[in-house]
Design an enzyme around this catalytic site. Structure first.
Site, short mmCIF file in Angstrom:
data_model
loop_
_atom_site.label_atom_id
_atom_site.label_comp_id
_atom_site.label_asym_id
_atom_site.label_seq_id
_atom_site.Cartn_x
_atom_site.Cartn_y
_atom_site.Cartn_z
CG ASP A 118 -0.28 1.92 -5.91
OD1 ASP A 118 -1.40 1.48 -6.22
OD2 ASP A 118 0.37 1.49 -4.93
CG ASN A 164 -5.29 1.66 -7.56
OD1 ASN A 164 -4.56 1.73 -6.59
ND2 ASN A 164 -6.47 1.09 -7.51
CE LYS A 165 -2.12 -3.91 -6.74
NZ LYS A 165 -0.89 -4.31 -6.26
N GLY A 176 0.87 -1.18 0.00
CA GLY A 176 0.00 0.00 0.00
C GLY A 176 0.90 1.22 0.00
CB ALA A 177 1.01 4.17 -2.24
#
Lengths: 351, 351
Positions: free
Chosen positions: B241, B251-252, B53-54
């Site tokens: 992110d 992002n993911k 997680g960023a």
């Protein structure tokens, strides 16, 4: 197609009167064949997905009727067998189509002849499936050959789930043109969507492409959009479990997301299907019943629990891709726009 | 947030001078804490995703610098520590942001004071993360409250990956408003994307929502489009992110596919992010480096091989959702359109 170099089909009559199948739940780690001797074994094979894929489900159901007729060839038994088999999977329409074919072949025949007639008719449906898929492959081959001429490098194709020979009796639908392209010397590479929750891509598509020597790479279902954004996919080819008369396509859950990404990135999105997959009674994909399967397919994998014990899960098996996202449909009669007009031009007898 | 009723953070200073973390690779089946005593242990915890997680990566890196300063507080050691930590994960920009914060705090300080200064600054960054996430939650809460008034039934929210308190020091980004909504009596239900290949949704988001008592259902990544087509999702909330100055969101992997489906179905798609996630130097999301992780994350799960032994796999960890698909960004300063103008109005000092 070939398994360890030896040509095979996914379903075949055994000399002892049973029906041979490949247990697809054991792939890719074990290649196991089974024999179905009764209606109940055939229904179980469909329900538990030892066999799967709309065309193969249809042929297995046809053989299921034939096995039932051996025990009791009465009208009542014929109807009961069709009812049992029709209830195994709700979305694929080939299942109903194959049962209609069997009913039509047997209805007027005297009960004493039904067992042998049914066995013969199931075999014909199997042979017909092979011819139909080969024709689909030949009609779709120019799409890949054209891409090869355009890109002047290896053609990158993305597929979702398994619409290969394992989903049919032989050749497959989406993979048929890929096998033909590969065999004719076109340099192809396939991005294989894993296809959660049952992983038919990771376990079946990857396996059958590997057995045939077709270069491929497995990716998670999340990755296809990223690949298309970066020009790494030249075309998408998928199968269909039910196609409406207007060209909406029910296929494995997640197909819709790939179609959206293809549309957003100008990547052609082709759907291959035998015409037995067309539901001429429906005009709107939203009317297609979507099977909900057991949540354990989401929460567990290979005996490993993936989710917290208290977390519920839901498991829809298919989604519907609207015709507007489909570049073209490829059937055994040729290619057409995903529209009512397109389909009816190929199948004028349906007008 | 709470674990078995007891309030916790994801990272904390231990009395013995080490850094406590939750080993997130053991969730959801085991709740295990670990102590990081060296730079190398901190770098490993980020690289092997014990913490992820960023925002949490950033704070862990800050503590990693502090641990390094205890052994050697020289300029060279400071630079070496920052280099080692920056190399652990390439996409999240908070990591670089946190290292810049540490460099700034330590550069002018005499080496003899750096160890205690670094320890204090890392703690401040952790506290700041908690305040920032709480603020994001409060700014996004009206989006959920508004949906509740509009739909007059349980609000259905879809999220992808884990942007909960486990991805931060506390509260989370995407889940912060959901916790606040739930705690304030709004009836919410969360569709939790499994998030292959590392299953952070199925293992982390489902776990933390369950621990806090928030109703949720795990679905495969393929299912969200189908749910949105059928009106089963009122809004999507995800984390980020790295966000460009123009509002593109890394992002993911798979976030882009959900954003496409939300756009296609008129479902609002919100991205929550601390401003430390904004990369003001980039205007085009295509410039964001996308981490490629080991293919074994795709081919294996819980020790089970999912693919044929000979089938290669590829594993991109993130994708980029273009700003045009994002309804709004939610930062600690408030909500803004996903655009350069929107971000600069919230952060005028960046003009």
């Amino acid at each position: 197609m070939r398994v360890a170099g030896k040509p095979m089909r996914t379903i075949w009559p055994e000399p002892d009167g049973t029906v041979g199948i490949i247990d697809q739940t054991a792939l890719p780690h074990a290649f196991t064949t089974r024999r179905l001797g009764t209606l109940e074994e055939a229904a179980h094979a469909i329900r538990a997905m030892l066999v799967r894929g709309a065309p193969l489900i249809g042929v297995t159901a046809a053989y299921g009727v034939a096995l039932a007729m051996r025990v009791d060839p009465s009208d009542a038994a014929l109807e009961a067998a069709c009812r049992t088999l029709a209830a195994t999977r709700p979305t694929a329409v080939n299942l109903r189509w194959a049962l209609d074919q069997m009913r039509r072949a047997l209805a007027e025949a005297p009960p004493s002849e039904r067992a042998s007639l049914a066995w013969r008719r199931a075999g014909e449906l199997a042979d017909e499936d092979v011819r139909v898929n080969r024709a689909i492959g030949e009609h779709a081959l120019p799409l890949i050959a054209g891409a090869a001429r355009r890109v002047r490098r290896r053609v990158e194709i993305l597929t979702h789930c398994n619409a290969g020979w394992l989903a049919t009796v032989d050749w497959g639908t989406a993979l048929a043109p890929i096998y033909l392209a590969h065999d004719s010397g076109i340099d192809v590479h396939v991005w294989v969507d894993e296809t959660r929750p049952r992983n038919q891509g990771a376990s079946l598509t990857a396996w059958e492409l590997g057995q045939h020597g077709v270069p491929h790479t497995v990716i998670v279902d999340n990755a296809g959009g990223h690949l298309m954004q970066h020009g790494r996919v030249d075309l998408c080819i998928v199968g269909s479990d039910r196609t409406t008369a207007s060209g909406d396509v029910a296929n494995k859950i997640g197909t819709y997301l790939k179609a959206l990404a293809a549309y957003d990135n100008g990547v052609p999105f082709y759907v291959t299907l035998p015409s037995s997959t067309i539901d001429w009674s429906l005009r709107d994909g939203r009317e297609i019943p979507i099977e909900e399967r057991d949540s354990s397919e989401v929460t567990h994998l290979g005996g490993v629990r993936l989710t917290p014990a208290d977390s519920p899960a839901a498991n829809w098996a298919f989604d519907v891709t609207p015709a507007r996202l489909v570049t073209a449909l490829v059937t055994e009669r040729g290619i057409c726009p995903a529209s009512e007009g397109g389909l009816r031009r190929l199948f004028p007898e349906r007008r």
